[in-house]
Design a protein around this motif. Structure first.
Motif, short mmCIF file in Angstrom:
data_model
loop_
_atom_site.label_atom_id
_atom_site.label_comp_id
_atom_site.label_asym_id
_atom_site.label_seq_id
_atom_site.Cartn_x
_atom_site.Cartn_y
_atom_site.Cartn_z
N LYS A 58 34.55 28.09 -63.89
CA LYS A 58 33.35 28.52 -63.17
C LYS A 58 33.58 28.53 -61.66
N GLY A 59 34.73 29.07 -61.25
CA GLY A 59 35.03 29.21 -59.84
C GLY A 59 35.66 28.00 -59.18
N LYS A 60 35.65 26.86 -59.86
CA LYS A 60 36.24 25.65 -59.29
C LYS A 60 37.69 25.53 -59.77
N VAL A 61 38.59 25.14 -58.85
CA VAL A 61 40.01 25.06 -59.16
C VAL A 61 40.45 23.60 -59.30
N TYR A 62 41.10 23.31 -60.41
CA TYR A 62 41.72 22.00 -60.65
C TYR A 62 43.22 22.26 -60.75
N ALA A 63 44.02 21.56 -59.94
CA ALA A 63 45.45 21.86 -59.95
C ALA A 63 46.28 20.58 -59.91
N ASP A 64 47.50 20.68 -60.40
CA ASP A 64 48.43 19.56 -60.40
C ASP A 64 49.85 20.13 -60.42
N VAL A 65 50.81 19.28 -60.05
CA VAL A 65 52.22 19.65 -60.11
C VAL A 65 52.99 18.50 -60.76
N VAL A 66 53.87 18.85 -61.68
CA VAL A 66 54.71 17.85 -62.35
C VAL A 66 56.17 18.20 -62.08
N THR A 67 56.95 17.20 -61.69
CA THR A 67 58.38 17.41 -61.44
C THR A 67 59.20 16.49 -62.33
#
Length: 196
Positions: free
Chosen positions: A109-118
């Protein structure tokens, strides 16, 4: 049911493995590339762009975007353009430890949830003949870093530190945690897996 904004067969298989309900709609977002950005920043930007592009067309549905790069000594490695480049990449990894970073982004709904895994991957020493023979199988040609951890290349990998599924193309634990944070039910089809 979520939308997977990726045409990667590996990402599709990984989501099927955990019984997630999803459909695939490939994103046409332009991807950033090169060594001007840190790998973690690069994959986060690309994952968000991919998810947002599909979410713009389907604002009522949660959309998952992902992007993976391999990095070593400040250089990022995407998919090789040909066999020669694949051989060069693998020779660079021989006997060394490189990083595999995947950015994941969920747009709800327009909201961004982000993550990065290394994840850190260590290759044993490989001879030129072993590299040539592996590249001749064709397996490396559509893979970031020119290898498939779940395929023939497993014979070269000495150790993996971190998420195995991340090296395949999608860090499943991180995806489930991101979905939880976003209030998205990955299993709203009662665990029946992929639907087209």
């Amino acid at each position: 049911m979520i939308i997977l904004a990726s045409g990667s067969p590996r990402r599709k298989e990984l989501l099927e493995q955990i019984g997630a309900g999803f459909e695939v709609l490939v994103s046409d977002a332009a991807e950033e590339s090169g060594d001007l950005l840190e790998p973690e920043e690069l994959v986060r930007i690309n994952a968000v762009a991919k998810a947002k592009a599909v979410a713009a067309e389907h604002p009522e549905r949660p959309v998952l975007g992902a992007d993976t790069v391999v990095s070593l000594d400040g250089h990022t490695y995407g998919k090789p353009c040909d066999k020669t480049e694949a051989c060069r990449m693998l020779a660079a990894f021989s006997g060394r430890t490189h990083q595999v970073s995947t950015g994941i982004a969920l747009v709800v709904k327009g909201k961004v949830y982000a993550d990065v895994v290394t994840t850190r991957v260590t290759f044993g020493d490989m001879t030129e003949e072993e590299i040539d023979r592996y590249v001749d199988t064709g397996e490396p040609l559509d893979k970031a870093g020119a290898y498939a951890v779940q395929g023939i290349a497993a014979r070269f990998i000495e150790k993996i530190e971190g998420s195995y599924s991340n090296v395949v193309g999608l860090p499943l634990y991180a995806v489930t945690q991101l979905a939880r944070k976003a209030g998205v039910d990955l299993y709203d089809n009662h665990g029946e897996g992929f639907t087209s």
